[in-house]
Scaffold this motif. Structure first.
Motif, PDB file in Angstrom:
ATOM      1  N   THR A  67       0.419  -1.348   0.386  1.00  0.00           N
ATOM      2  CA  THR A  67       0.062  -0.192  -0.387  1.00  0.00           C
ATOM      3  C   THR A  67       1.239   1.141  -0.543  1.00  0.00           C
ATOM      4  N   GLY A  68       1.977   1.169   0.902  1.00  0.00           N
ATOM      5  CA  GLY A  68       2.870   2.199   1.142  1.00  0.00           C
ATOM      6  C   GLY A  68       3.309   2.986  -0.350  1.00  0.00           C
ATOM      7  N   VAL A  69       3.524   1.886  -1.093  1.00  0.00           N
ATOM      8  CA  VAL A  69       4.550   1.644  -2.663  1.00  0.00           C
ATOM      9  C   VAL A  69       3.128   2.516  -3.476  1.00  0.00           C
ATOM     10  N   GLU A  70       2.354   2.222  -3.810  1.00  0.00           N
ATOM     11  CA  GLU A  70       1.399   2.306  -4.400  1.00  0.00           C
ATOM     12  C   GLU A  70       0.720   3.672  -4.253  1.00  0.00           C
ATOM     13  N   TYR A  72       2.716   6.120  -3.292  1.00  0.00           N
ATOM     14  CA  TYR A  72       3.621   6.832  -3.445  1.00  0.00           C
ATOM     15  C   TYR A  72       3.949   6.955  -5.110  1.00  0.00           C
ATOM     16  N   LEU A  73       3.730   6.276  -5.357  1.00  0.00           N
ATOM     17  CA  LEU A  73       3.634   5.913  -7.046  1.00  0.00           C
ATOM     18  C   LEU A  73       2.807   6.872  -8.069  1.00  0.00           C
ATOM     19  N   LEU A  74       1.290   6.657  -6.591  1.00  0.00           N
ATOM     20  CA  LEU A  74       0.112   7.274  -7.079  1.00  0.00           C
ATOM     21  C   LEU A  74       0.550   8.612  -7.174  1.00  0.00           C
ATOM     22  N   ASN A  75       0.427   9.142  -5.856  1.00  0.00           N
ATOM     23  CA  ASN A  75       0.941  10.696  -5.958  1.00  0.00           C
ATOM     24  C   ASN A  75       1.652  11.165  -6.665  1.00  0.00           C
ATOM     25  N   ILE A  76       3.344  10.533  -6.693  1.00  0.00           N
ATOM     26  CA  ILE A  76       4.581  11.142  -7.774  1.00  0.00           C
ATOM     27  C   ILE A  76       4.101  11.236  -8.811  1.00  0.00           C
ATOM     28  N   PHE A  77       3.510  10.092  -9.555  1.00  0.00           N
ATOM     29  CA  PHE A  77       2.903  10.926 -11.014  1.00  0.00           C
ATOM     30  C   PHE A  77       1.735  10.847 -11.577  1.00  0.00           C
ATOM     31  N   PHE A  78       0.561  11.076 -10.745  1.00  0.00           N
ATOM     32  CA  PHE A  78      -0.998  11.309 -10.891  1.00  0.00           C
ATOM     33  C   PHE A  78      -1.198  12.424 -10.253  1.00  0.00           C
ATOM     34  N   SER A  79      -0.839  13.119  -9.070  1.00  0.00           N
ATOM     35  CA  SER A  79      -1.238  13.921  -8.105  1.00  0.00           C
ATOM     36  C   SER A  79      -1.512  15.141  -9.393  1.00  0.00           C
ATOM     37  N   VAL A  89      -5.492   5.042 -10.021  1.00  0.00           N
ATOM     38  CA  VAL A  89      -6.079   4.111  -9.163  1.00  0.00           C
ATOM     39  C   VAL A  89      -7.184   2.521  -9.493  1.00  0.00           C
ATOM     40  N   PHE A  90      -7.607   3.255 -10.239  1.00  0.00           N
ATOM     41  CA  PHE A  90      -8.407   1.960 -11.449  1.00  0.00           C
ATOM     42  C   PHE A  90      -7.433   0.992 -11.814  1.00  0.00           C
ATOM     43  N   ALA A  91      -6.234   1.275 -11.973  1.00  0.00           N
ATOM     44  CA  ALA A  91      -5.337  -0.123 -11.658  1.00  0.00           C
ATOM     45  C   ALA A  91      -5.022  -0.596 -11.599  1.00  0.00           C
ATOM     46  N   VAL A  92      -4.917   0.073 -10.218  1.00  0.00           N
ATOM     47  CA  VAL A  92      -4.492  -0.474  -8.473  1.00  0.00           C
ATOM     48  C   VAL A  92      -5.491  -0.936  -8.024  1.00  0.00           C
ATOM     49  N   PHE A  93      -6.544  -0.765  -8.054  1.00  0.00           N
ATOM     50  CA  PHE A  93      -7.351  -1.650  -7.422  1.00  0.00           C
ATOM     51  C   PHE A  93      -7.439  -3.208  -8.044  1.00  0.00           C
ATOM     52  N   ALA A  94      -8.182  -2.828  -9.838  1.00  0.00           N
ATOM     53  CA  ALA A  94      -7.666  -3.916 -10.584  1.00  0.00           C
ATOM     54  C   ALA A  94      -6.963  -5.309 -10.215  1.00  0.00           C
ATOM     55  N   VAL A  95      -5.760  -5.011 -10.126  1.00  0.00           N
ATOM     56  CA  VAL A  95      -4.732  -5.519  -9.329  1.00  0.00           C
ATOM     57  C   VAL A  95      -5.258  -6.410  -8.103  1.00  0.00           C
ATOM     58  N   HIS A  96      -5.061  -5.635  -7.070  1.00  0.00           N
ATOM     59  CA  HIS A  96      -6.076  -5.920  -5.684  1.00  0.00           C
ATOM     60  C   HIS A  96      -7.253  -7.089  -6.483  1.00  0.00           C
ATOM     61  N   PHE A  97      -7.812  -6.340  -7.486  1.00  0.00           N
ATOM     62  CA  PHE A  97      -9.316  -7.698  -6.788  1.00  0.00           C
ATOM     63  C   PHE A  97      -8.436  -9.037  -7.864  1.00  0.00           C
ATOM     64  N   ARG A  98      -7.643  -9.007  -8.828  1.00  0.00           N
ATOM     65  CA  ARG A  98      -7.625  -9.613  -9.397  1.00  0.00           C
ATOM     66  C   ARG A  98      -6.712 -11.015  -8.700  1.00  0.00           C
ATOM     67  N   PHE A  99      -6.035 -10.419  -7.986  1.00  0.00           N
ATOM     68  CA  PHE A  99      -5.026 -11.726  -7.063  1.00  0.00           C
ATOM     69  C   PHE A  99      -6.432 -12.357  -5.860  1.00  0.00           C
ATOM     70  N   SER A 115      -6.956   0.142   3.389  1.00  0.00           N
ATOM     71  CA  SER A 115      -6.037   0.720   3.892  1.00  0.00           C
ATOM     72  C   SER A 115      -5.478   1.917   2.911  1.00  0.00           C
ATOM     73  N   LEU A 116      -5.546   1.322   1.119  1.00  0.00           N
ATOM     74  CA  LEU A 116      -5.123   1.459  -0.435  1.00  0.00           C
ATOM     75  C   LEU A 116      -6.199   3.055  -0.293  1.00  0.00           C
ATOM     76  N   SER A 117      -7.830   2.551  -0.150  1.00  0.00           N
ATOM     77  CA  SER A 117      -8.765   2.870  -0.066  1.00  0.00           C
ATOM     78  C   SER A 117      -9.019   4.347   0.578  1.00  0.00           C
ATOM     79  N   VAL A 118      -8.552   4.149   2.249  1.00  0.00           N
ATOM     80  CA  VAL A 118      -9.028   5.076   2.994  1.00  0.00           C
ATOM     81  C   VAL A 118      -7.802   6.040   2.867  1.00  0.00           C
ATOM     82  N   LEU A 119      -6.831   5.464   2.416  1.00  0.00           N
ATOM     83  CA  LEU A 119      -5.406   6.464   2.538  1.00  0.00           C
ATOM     84  C   LEU A 119      -5.164   7.645   1.493  1.00  0.00           C
ATOM     85  N   LEU A 120      -5.975   6.599   0.313  1.00  0.00           N
ATOM     86  CA  LEU A 120      -6.093   7.074  -0.839  1.00  0.00           C
ATOM     87  C   LEU A 120      -7.361   9.009  -0.368  1.00  0.00           C
ATOM     88  N   HIS A 121      -8.526   8.619   0.154  1.00  0.00           N
ATOM     89  CA  HIS A 121      -9.126   9.518  -0.187  1.00  0.00           C
ATOM     90  C   HIS A 121      -9.253  10.050   1.157  1.00  0.00           C
TER      91      HIS A 121
END
Length: 338
Positions: A67-70, A72-79, A89-99, A115-121
């Motif tokens: 979650t920390g890496v995700e 960090y990367l989302l905020n660095i590249f897409f904020s 966010v959709f791509a990261v969620f898709a990875v989680h649900f697929r796994f 954690s990802l959903s709460v922290l992102l928001h």
């Protein structure tokens, strides 16, 4: 629903109650912010799976690292771009649900998703420190794992506990579950951002937890039970504030009352034997109310009613979208849930 309560479930009940109280007490004694993480995470760790071992501990600790890496990367590249952030966010969620659908490490991807959903928001609002939230998340995860290990040592299992059997899914079913979960979780994130719903933590968490079945029927059933559980949890929280009145300033009394209410909700959760049911909804609602809103100068009556109304409203909207999305995905051979 069977009312038989086995010895194993009695031991698990004690571990859930003690684990939640340990995390809550440490956060209050240390005066750490985001006490909700310290209260809810032990409930997730000890309540979602019927056993605890080194693999489960690794998954729970691994989830906060991922979650920390995700984040960090989302905020660095897409904020700087809302559109790119939504796509990321959709791509990261898709990875989680697929796994979650194909991997044996369900706990790691499921707990990381929450954690990802709460922290992102919540980290997107001005004045909120992402580093503080990440530190609180890491500490809450570490304390949850350590307390769980100690509790399983003090209150051990007397016989092996089997894990739930894993479903055998076809490729279209996996695609269906992945897209259902990722689309609905992303829509939830976007709606909470647009309408500035930073005080709706219960609703935010609820819209993620009900997606764990990853099918429309499973999500619908989970949402109905979740709404009833939130109503029960809010009623218990309001009752606690009325009974204690100005005694809330005494931490030992608060911990004692919390232990009793968590025991009640956890017993209902274990008797249901249905994963994220009414009892688990009441359990996590109590964790949110105690961890975030139970303070001498806070009004839990208002907080409880607001939690209930926001959760019911959010779940109703989510189910409407899920119905149409499920029908749309079933029109294509590659995403049919059959």
């Amino acid at each position: 629903m069977s009312t038989d309560f086995t010895v194993q479930e009695q031991r698990r009940l004690l571990r859930i109650a003690f684990g939640a109280c340990i995390g809550f007490t440490i956060s209050k004694v240390m005066n750490w912010p985001y006490g909700v993480f310290f209260t809810v995470y032990p409930m997730l760790l000890l309540g979602m799976l019927p056993k605890f071992d080194s693999l489960v501990a690794f998954q729970f600790l691994g989830s906060v690292t991922i979650t920390g890496v995700e984040i960090y990367l989302l905020n660095i590249f897409f904020s700087e771009s809302p559109l790119l952030m939504t796509m990321g966010v959709f791509a990261v969620f898709a990875v989680h649900f697929r796994f979650m659908a194909v991997s044996s490490h369900f706990m790691m991807w499921a707990s990381g998703l929450i954690s990802l959903s709460v922290l992102l928001h919540f980290s997107s609002y001005p004045g909120t420190s992402l580093s503080d939230m990440m530190m609180a998340t890491f500490l809450a995860t570490l304390i949850s794992v350590c307390s769980a290990a100690c509790l399983y040592w003090i209150i051990p299992e007397k016989e092996p506990v089997p894990m739930p059997p894993k479903q055998q899914l076809s490729a279209p079913q996996i695609n269906h579950r992945m897209l259902m979960g990722a689309c609905l979780a992303t829509i939830s994130f976007v709606v909470f951002q647009i309408f500035d719903l930073k005080d709706s933590l219960s609703a935010q968490v609820a819209t993620v937890l009900v997606l764990f079945p990853m099918t429309y029927q499973g999500t619908l059933t989970s949402a109905f039970k979740r709404a009833k559980g939130v109503a029960l949890g809010c009623a218990l929280g309001i009752t606690v504030q009325i009974m204690m009145y100005d005694l809330i300033q005494y931490l030992p009394l608060v911990v004692l009352v919390m232990f009793m209410t968590v025991m009640f909700a956890a017993k209902l959760h274990l008797i249901e034997r249905s994963g994220s049911g009414m009892g688990f909804g009441a359990l996590t609602t109590l964790g949110i109310l105690f961890g975030q809103y139970l303070q001498p100068n806070a009004d839990m009556f208002y907080s409880g009613l607001y939690r209930l109304s926001s959760v019911v409203g959010a779940l109703c909207v989510l189910m409407i979208v899920a119905y149409y999305l499920d029908g749309f995905l079933n029109k294509f051979a590659a995403t049919q849930n059959t």
